[in-house]
Scaffold this motif. Structure first.
Motif, PDB file in Angstrom:
ATOM      1  N   ALA A  42       4.187   6.783   8.732  1.00  0.00           N
ATOM      2  CA  ALA A  42       5.399   7.331   8.108  1.00  0.00           C
ATOM      3  C   ALA A  42       5.661   8.750   8.621  1.00  0.00           C
ATOM      4  CB  ALA A  42       5.255   7.325   6.588  1.00  0.00           C
ATOM      5  N   LEU A  97       7.155   8.805   3.259  1.00  0.00           N
ATOM      6  CA  LEU A  97       7.037   7.433   2.717  1.00  0.00           C
ATOM      7  C   LEU A  97       8.338   6.969   2.067  1.00  0.00           C
ATOM      8  CD1 LEU A  97       3.420   7.591   1.244  1.00  0.00           C
ATOM      9  CD2 LEU A  97       4.154   6.208   3.193  1.00  0.00           C
ATOM     10  N   ARG A 148       0.840  -1.206   0.000  1.00  0.00           N
ATOM     11  CA  ARG A 148       0.000   0.000   0.000  1.00  0.00           C
ATOM     12  C   ARG A 148       0.868   1.246   0.000  1.00  0.00           C
ATOM     13  NH1 ARG A 148      -1.958   3.908   3.207  1.00  0.00           N
ATOM     14  NH2 ARG A 148      -4.159   4.508   3.096  1.00  0.00           N
ATOM     15  N   SER A 149       1.904   1.273   0.841  1.00  0.00           N
ATOM     16  CA  SER A 149       2.709   2.496   0.943  1.00  0.00           C
ATOM     17  C   SER A 149       3.441   2.770  -0.370  1.00  0.00           C
ATOM     18  CB  SER A 149       3.673   2.435   2.122  1.00  0.00           C
ATOM     19  OG  SER A 149       4.655   1.481   1.905  1.00  0.00           O
ATOM     20  N   PRO A 154       9.260   3.318   4.258  1.00  0.00           N
ATOM     21  CA  PRO A 154       8.253   2.645   3.430  1.00  0.00           C
ATOM     22  C   PRO A 154       7.544   1.474   4.120  1.00  0.00           C
ATOM     23  CG  PRO A 154      10.487   2.112   2.668  1.00  0.00           C
ATOM     24  CD  PRO A 154      10.639   3.038   3.828  1.00  0.00           C
ATOM     25  N   ASP A 214       0.011   2.406   7.252  1.00  0.00           N
ATOM     26  CA  ASP A 214      -0.792   3.594   6.914  1.00  0.00           C
ATOM     27  C   ASP A 214       0.128   4.800   6.745  1.00  0.00           C
ATOM     28  OD1 ASP A 214      -0.243   4.356   9.536  1.00  0.00           O
ATOM     29  OD2 ASP A 214      -2.330   4.836  10.036  1.00  0.00           O
ATOM     30  N   ASP A 215      -0.437   5.884   6.240  1.00  0.00           N
ATOM     31  CA  ASP A 215       0.351   7.073   5.922  1.00  0.00           C
ATOM     32  C   ASP A 215       0.828   7.774   7.180  1.00  0.00           C
ATOM     33  OD1 ASP A 215      -0.478   6.758   3.064  1.00  0.00           O
ATOM     34  OD2 ASP A 215      -2.424   6.998   4.062  1.00  0.00           O
TER      35      ASP A 215
END
Ligand code: CTP
Ligand code: MG
Length: 234
Positions: free
Chosen positions: A194, A182, A88-89, A186, A190-191
């Motif tokens: 990061a 990110l 996802r990342s 990495p 989830d965002d």
């Protein structure tokens, strides 16, 4: 008098996963949910939000499904990007690079697998964070009592749920900061994680459990019930 710069908001929807836990041949974002491919629900909500300029959808380079649909209803706001990655990342980072946003633009990253997002959720997130120096995410305070188990599935201890939240999406950060975070970190799910790894503290914006992620087959049924119920009241 100094005039504050106008904030620009974009959405970015990672949709390059396989949905392994759903156990279907078709990736879960394309499974039929209340009469539409699951991903259409989130895209409809994001495209209908007046504050959002562009809705980028990050697809797998091998995706042959998305372009089989008629997406004209979403208009020019919708921009598919065939640059999804292994995780996802990676998909989010590749999407941010391909979208070529201004570093100060806000980007709302939203899972294709959260179809029950509402305009109210979106408006709350944007209004709480638009003047925030860091950004943040929708989340719900943990309601259940939490148990930690041993390997045999017996309770080792009860954990305090005080100040514990379940992270949801959208997660809203400035495009430049998120891409930097990110790149540096990495290995996150989830965002916000990061951003946290940079030593920053994303703000938690209280949402509802209904904005859950469809992960397992039983989640599909729950989402269907909810979406059909809402449809009766519009
Ligand atoms: N995602 C992505 N690129 C990946 C993996 C996930 O864009 N390489 C997206 C999914 O399509 C989904 C969102 O990230 O919209 C949240 O991920 P998740 O719910 O874990 O979906 P999947 O990874 O597809 O499911 P699973 O983990 O069960 O395989
Ligand atoms: Mg996954």
């Amino acid at each position: 008098m100094e005039i504050a710069p106008v904030s620009i908001f974009h959405a970015l929807v990672p949709a390059a996963g396989f949905g392994a836990r759903m156990g279907h041949d078709l990736p879960k974002q394309y499974l039929n949910l209340a009469g539409q491919p699951m991903i259409f629900h989130a895209l409809t909500t994001l495209c209908a939000c007046e504050q959002i300029t562009t809705v980028f959808v990050v697809l797998s380079p091998e995706d042959t499904q998305f372009n089989q649909y008629d997406v004209s209803r979403f208009g020019d706001k919708l921009q598919p990007l065939y640059c999804g990655g292994e995780t996802r990342s990676e998909s989010v980072l590749n999407g941010l690079s391909a979208a070529e946003l201004e570093p100060d633009d806000w980007v709302l990253v939203h899972d294709a697998a959260r179809p029950c997002l509402t305009q109210d959720h979106l408006h709350k997130l944007i209004s709480k964070l638009r003047d925030d120096p860091v950004g943040g995410l929708l989340a719900v305070p943990v309601a259940d009592t939490l148990k930690r188990s041993d390997a045999a599935g017996r309770v080792l201890q009860t954990e305090s749920r005080e100040q514990l939240w379940q992270a949801q999406t959208p997660q809203m950060f400035r495009a430049g900061l998120l891409a930097h975070a990110l790149q540096k970190c990495p290995a996150v799910t989830d965002d916000a994680s990061a951003i946290e790894a940079l030593g920053l503290q994303p703000k938690l914006v209280a949402c509802e459990p209904t904005n859950f992620k469809v992960t397992y087959p039983q989640d599909l049924l729950l989402a269907e019930l909810l979406l059909n119920e809402r449809r009766k009241h519009v």
